[in-house]
Motif scaffolding. Structure first.
Motif, PDB file in Angstrom:
ATOM      1  N   GLY A 365       0.800  -1.212   0.000  1.00  0.00           N
ATOM      2  CA  GLY A 365       0.000   0.000   0.000  1.00  0.00           C
ATOM      3  C   GLY A 365       0.832   1.260   0.000  1.00  0.00           C
ATOM      4  N   GLY A 366       1.981   1.215  -0.655  1.00  0.00           N
ATOM      5  CA  GLY A 366       2.856   2.382  -0.705  1.00  0.00           C
ATOM      6  C   GLY A 366       3.802   2.493   0.465  1.00  0.00           C
ATOM      7  N   GLU A 367       3.676   1.629   1.444  1.00  0.00           N
ATOM      8  CA  GLU A 367       4.566   1.662   2.603  1.00  0.00           C
ATOM      9  C   GLU A 367       5.560   0.501   2.522  1.00  0.00           C
ATOM     10  OE1 GLU A 367       2.315   1.641   6.141  1.00  0.00           O
ATOM     11  OE2 GLU A 367       1.327   3.581   5.769  1.00  0.00           O
ATOM     12  N   ALA A 368       6.751   0.745   3.027  1.00  0.00           N
ATOM     13  CA  ALA A 368       7.798  -0.276   2.990  1.00  0.00           C
ATOM     14  C   ALA A 368       7.593  -1.286   4.111  1.00  0.00           C
ATOM     15  CB  ALA A 368       9.170   0.379   3.114  1.00  0.00           C
ATOM     16  N   VAL A 369       7.705  -2.557   3.737  1.00  0.00           N
ATOM     17  CA  VAL A 369       7.662  -3.649   4.713  1.00  0.00           C
ATOM     18  C   VAL A 369       8.890  -4.519   4.472  1.00  0.00           C
ATOM     19  CG1 VAL A 369       6.431  -5.682   5.528  1.00  0.00           C
ATOM     20  CG2 VAL A 369       5.148  -3.638   4.871  1.00  0.00           C
ATOM     21  N   TYR A 370       9.615  -4.807   5.510  1.00  0.00           N
ATOM     22  CA  TYR A 370      10.822  -5.621   5.403  1.00  0.00           C
ATOM     23  C   TYR A 370      10.491  -7.020   5.927  1.00  0.00           C
ATOM     24  CZ  TYR A 370      13.154  -1.220   4.529  1.00  0.00           C
ATOM     25  OH  TYR A 370      13.525  -0.019   3.992  1.00  0.00           O
ATOM     26  N   ARG A 371      10.608  -8.006   5.026  1.00  0.00           N
ATOM     27  CA  ARG A 371      10.244  -9.373   5.387  1.00  0.00           C
ATOM     28  C   ARG A 371      11.503 -10.168   5.722  1.00  0.00           C
ATOM     29  NH1 ARG A 371       5.707 -11.876   5.155  1.00  0.00           N
ATOM     30  NH2 ARG A 371       4.827 -10.244   3.814  1.00  0.00           N
ATOM     31  N   VAL A 372      11.484 -10.828   6.864  1.00  0.00           N
ATOM     32  CA  VAL A 372      12.593 -11.659   7.334  1.00  0.00           C
ATOM     33  C   VAL A 372      12.175 -13.118   7.174  1.00  0.00           C
ATOM     34  CG1 VAL A 372      14.088 -12.251   9.273  1.00  0.00           C
ATOM     35  CG2 VAL A 372      13.284  -9.884   8.984  1.00  0.00           C
ATOM     36  N   GLU A 378      11.981 -17.744  12.102  1.00  0.00           N
ATOM     37  CA  GLU A 378      10.586 -18.187  12.062  1.00  0.00           C
ATOM     38  C   GLU A 378      10.298 -19.173  13.191  1.00  0.00           C
ATOM     39  OE1 GLU A 378       9.238 -19.370   8.151  1.00  0.00           O
ATOM     40  OE2 GLU A 378      10.667 -18.008   7.209  1.00  0.00           O
ATOM     41  N   ARG A 379      11.262 -20.032  13.496  1.00  0.00           N
ATOM     42  CA  ARG A 379      11.057 -20.981  14.606  1.00  0.00           C
ATOM     43  C   ARG A 379      11.000 -20.240  15.932  1.00  0.00           C
ATOM     44  NH1 ARG A 379      15.205 -23.718  17.147  1.00  0.00           N
ATOM     45  NH2 ARG A 379      16.536 -23.525  15.298  1.00  0.00           N
ATOM     46  N   TRP A 380      11.874 -19.261  16.124  1.00  0.00           N
ATOM     47  CA  TRP A 380      11.867 -18.505  17.377  1.00  0.00           C
ATOM     48  C   TRP A 380      10.555 -17.753  17.567  1.00  0.00           C
ATOM     49  CZ3 TRP A 380      17.429 -16.139  16.565  1.00  0.00           C
ATOM     50  CH2 TRP A 380      18.365 -17.149  16.755  1.00  0.00           C
ATOM     51  N   VAL A 381       9.994 -17.249  16.488  1.00  0.00           N
ATOM     52  CA  VAL A 381       8.712 -16.540  16.587  1.00  0.00           C
ATOM     53  C   VAL A 381       7.611 -17.502  17.024  1.00  0.00           C
ATOM     54  CG1 VAL A 381       6.916 -15.460  15.196  1.00  0.00           C
ATOM     55  CG2 VAL A 381       9.264 -14.656  15.014  1.00  0.00           C
ATOM     56  N   ARG A 382       7.615 -18.716  16.442  1.00  0.00           N
ATOM     57  CA  ARG A 382       6.589 -19.688  16.824  1.00  0.00           C
ATOM     58  C   ARG A 382       6.713 -20.097  18.286  1.00  0.00           C
ATOM     59  NH1 ARG A 382       8.036 -21.966  11.699  1.00  0.00           N
ATOM     60  NH2 ARG A 382       9.323 -23.533  12.758  1.00  0.00           N
ATOM     61  N   GLN A 383       7.920 -20.019  18.840  1.00  0.00           N
ATOM     62  CA  GLN A 383       8.140 -20.456  20.216  1.00  0.00           C
ATOM     63  C   GLN A 383       7.875 -19.360  21.246  1.00  0.00           C
ATOM     64  OE1 GLN A 383      12.261 -21.671  19.771  1.00  0.00           O
ATOM     65  NE2 GLN A 383      11.693 -23.824  19.811  1.00  0.00           N
ATOM     66  N   THR A 384       7.547 -18.164  20.792  1.00  0.00           N
ATOM     67  CA  THR A 384       7.438 -17.020  21.701  1.00  0.00           C
ATOM     68  C   THR A 384       6.002 -16.796  22.154  1.00  0.00           C
ATOM     69  OG1 THR A 384       9.343 -15.942  20.663  1.00  0.00           O
ATOM     70  CG2 THR A 384       7.857 -14.556  21.952  1.00  0.00           C
ATOM     71  N   ASP A 385       5.825 -16.618  23.457  1.00  0.00           N
ATOM     72  CA  ASP A 385       4.537 -16.232  24.033  1.00  0.00           C
ATOM     73  C   ASP A 385       4.469 -14.705  24.038  1.00  0.00           C
ATOM     74  OD1 ASP A 385       2.252 -15.811  25.455  1.00  0.00           O
ATOM     75  OD2 ASP A 385       2.972 -16.675  27.341  1.00  0.00           O
ATOM     76  N   PHE A 386       3.708 -14.140  23.101  1.00  0.00           N
ATOM     77  CA  PHE A 386       3.684 -12.685  22.959  1.00  0.00           C
ATOM     78  C   PHE A 386       2.847 -12.002  24.040  1.00  0.00           C
ATOM     79  CE2 PHE A 386       5.096 -14.035  18.806  1.00  0.00           C
ATOM     80  CZ  PHE A 386       6.056 -13.082  18.496  1.00  0.00           C
ATOM     81  N   GLY A 418       7.512  -1.243   8.989  1.00  0.00           N
ATOM     82  CA  GLY A 418       6.953  -2.548   9.300  1.00  0.00           C
ATOM     83  C   GLY A 418       7.954  -3.664   9.022  1.00  0.00           C
ATOM     84  N   VAL A 419       8.043  -4.615   9.932  1.00  0.00           N
ATOM     85  CA  VAL A 419       8.899  -5.793   9.766  1.00  0.00           C
ATOM     86  C   VAL A 419       8.021  -7.019   9.939  1.00  0.00           C
ATOM     87  CG1 VAL A 419      10.840  -7.105  10.691  1.00  0.00           C
ATOM     88  CG2 VAL A 419      10.976  -4.615  10.555  1.00  0.00           C
ATOM     89  N   ALA A 420       8.080  -7.926   8.974  1.00  0.00           N
ATOM     90  CA  ALA A 420       7.305  -9.166   9.023  1.00  0.00           C
ATOM     91  C   ALA A 420       8.264 -10.345   9.063  1.00  0.00           C
ATOM     92  CB  ALA A 420       6.378  -9.275   7.810  1.00  0.00           C
ATOM     93  N   ILE A 421       8.063 -11.228  10.007  1.00  0.00           N
ATOM     94  CA  ILE A 421       8.883 -12.434  10.121  1.00  0.00           C
ATOM     95  C   ILE A 421       8.008 -13.630   9.767  1.00  0.00           C
ATOM     96  CG2 ILE A 421      10.277 -13.875  11.632  1.00  0.00           C
ATOM     97  CD1 ILE A 421      10.926 -11.461  13.291  1.00  0.00           C
TER      98      ILE A 421
END
Length: 482
Positions: A365-372, A378-386, A418-421
């Motif tokens: 949408g015209g905004e920059a998003v950095y995808r990791v 990705e495994r660390w994100v799944r293991q995290t209780d946010f 924005g950063v997306a993992i």
């Protein structure tokens, strides 16, 4: 009622790993005995294993959904959770595993051959395993990972040395019944045989298997009749035998034209069938008209280079010569195959500049998003209780130590971007704020509990606090992206 199935779509799901436990040891006169949360158990795998006693995929046709059990969560007192039970699915010899797009994942040939179709998730670490000299009392634990899952396709390709091919009612089932101990259904109407039949033949010192493939008709390679359903059962056979009916009652057919039609279908199907050694059997010569027709067409077939055998399954004529000729071809084929090599371990070291993750810039949408993207982030994100701030801080520290923050800066990321993992359909998105080299040190060192440390004089504590603040401010100035 269906009794033979050679193609099914299977929905498999491995077990998820159990969550780690965040617990502190407590007993009388020891109110702070240290972290003692146990690890979660591993989720069960879904494994396909070749079993010689299984000859069809019928069980999976009726019950296509299969799931392994989950791992149990950890408990206090350093008690780890129980691992989930693996689910072992027996499949016939010659089963091919494909994904939904038709790509081959595994080719299971030989008793005991196995393939892990879905791998169970790892169990989460408890806070006892996360404790260190710097983080003496973690107030969090890691979550268990979800198990793999998805749809796979199982196809059965008969494992045999010799395949009998020909028109319906050419006498293939009768021939296999007298050459071996197999007892297929036999009748005088087309498409009596609806499933491949296997028989074992002994000729001298050679023992080989022979398959009766259901009748082929023109257009079989395009799926007409039972064509594509059973042409794949010919793929693994080393020798092809054309069974030609010399006593057909259809006026528009004769053995030579039948041979031409079947050869055209084999060439159209491909899979190397056109290069297999083959011979021709003129069947039903016990009938007077059949013998006359065999005498008429034999010179033409031999002129084409085929070895021709005249047989009668009813009168048991010519069977011995045929069985020994097939044994000779099978022995030659086996000798020509390369000798199986011992198991080799292939080591593929990672490149020295491989960071284990990638950072790409995208537009949303015209905004920059950095995808990791990468296995570890990705495994660390799944293991995290946010829902736990300390667990989120621990994730930030891990990502920072891996070098994600440095790569974001190199890619041009600024505070607030924005950063997306993770992949697009399952990503964790947040607004990026640059931190210290060790991860937001200005807020204090996460996971530490000073009640576990020896008391220090007040003056020393003030000096240490001032030094930490000055170090944090200097580090922040050094790492500002603007």
């Amino acid at each position: 009622m269906t009794t033979f199935v050679d193609r099914v779509e299977l929905h498999v799901a491995a077990g998820s790993g159990g969550h780690g436990c965040a617990s502190v040891h407590r007993e009388k006169f020891k109110p702070l005995g240290g972290p003692d949360g146990g690890n979660g158990g591993r989720g069960g795998d879904v494994t396909l294993v070749v079993d010689q006693s299984v000859t069809t995929l019928l069980d999976y046709h009726h019950s296509p959904h299969r799931k392994a059990t989950n791992g149990k969560p950890g408990e206090g007192g350093n008690r780890s959770g129980k691992d989930g039970q693996d689910l072992v699915l027996p499949v016939p010899d010659g089963t091919v595993v494909l994904d939904k797009q038709g790509n081959v994942l595994a080719d299971l040939v030989g008793h005991g051959t196995s393939y892990v179709a879905a791998q169970g998730g790892r169990g989460g670490l408890g806070n006892a395993a996360l404790a260190s000299a710097r983080r003496k009392a973690p107030g969090f634990a890691l979550l268990g990972e979800p198990g793999d899952g998805g749809d796979i396709v199982l196809e059965l390709k008969t494992v045999a040395d010799v395949a009998l091919v020909g028109y319906p009612s050419a006498g293939k089932s009768s021939l296999i019944s007298v050459l071996s101990a197999a007892k297929p259904k036999i009748a005088d109407y087309p498409f009596t045989t609806l499933v491949p039949n296997l028989g074992v033949v002994t000729a001298g010192s050679t023992v080989y298997t022979i398959a009766d493939v259901p009748g082929l008709i023109p257009g079989a390679s395009q799926g007409r009749g039972l064509g594509l359903e059973f042409l794949r059962h010919v793929e693994r056979c080393s020798v092809l035998v054309h069974v030609l009916d010399t006593a057909t009652l259809e006026s528009d057919r004769d053995p030579v034209s039948d041979l031409d039609v079947i050869e055209a279908e084999l060439r159209e199907y491909g899979a190397g069938l056109e290069n297999r050694p083959r011979l021709v059997v003129l069947n039903k010569v016990d009938i007077p008209d059949g013998q006359d027709l065999a005498d008429l067409v034999r010179p033409d077939l031999e002129e084409r280079g085929y070895r021709v055998f005249e047989v009668s399954a009813v009168a048991h004529k010519g069977l011995k010569e045929l069985s020994f000729a097939l044994a000779e071809l099978v022995a030659e084929s086996r000798a020509a195959k390369p000798q199986e090599e011992a198991t080799r371990i292939v080591i593929r070291p990672k490149a020295v500049d491989d960071t284990g993750f990638t950072v790409t810039r995208e537009e949303d949408g015209g905004e920059a998003v950095y995808r990791v993207r990468g296995e570890k982030p990705e495994r660390w994100v799944r293991q995290t209780d946010f829902n736990n701030d300390e667990a989120v801080g621990y994730l930030a520290d891990r990502l920072n130590r891996l070098g994600v923050e440095d790569e974001l800066m190199k890619a041009g990321a600024r505070a607030g971007d924005g950063v997306a993992i993770g992949p697009e359909d399952d990503a964790v998105v947040f607004d990026w704020e640059p931190t210290m080299s060790a991860g937001a040190e200005m807020l204090g060192r996460r996971g530490e509990d000073h009640r576990f440390e020896a008391p220090r004089p007040a003056a020393q504590r003030r000096r240490d606090r001032d030094a930490e603040r000055d170090e944090a401010e200097q580090a922040y100035d050094d790492f500002k992206p603007f």
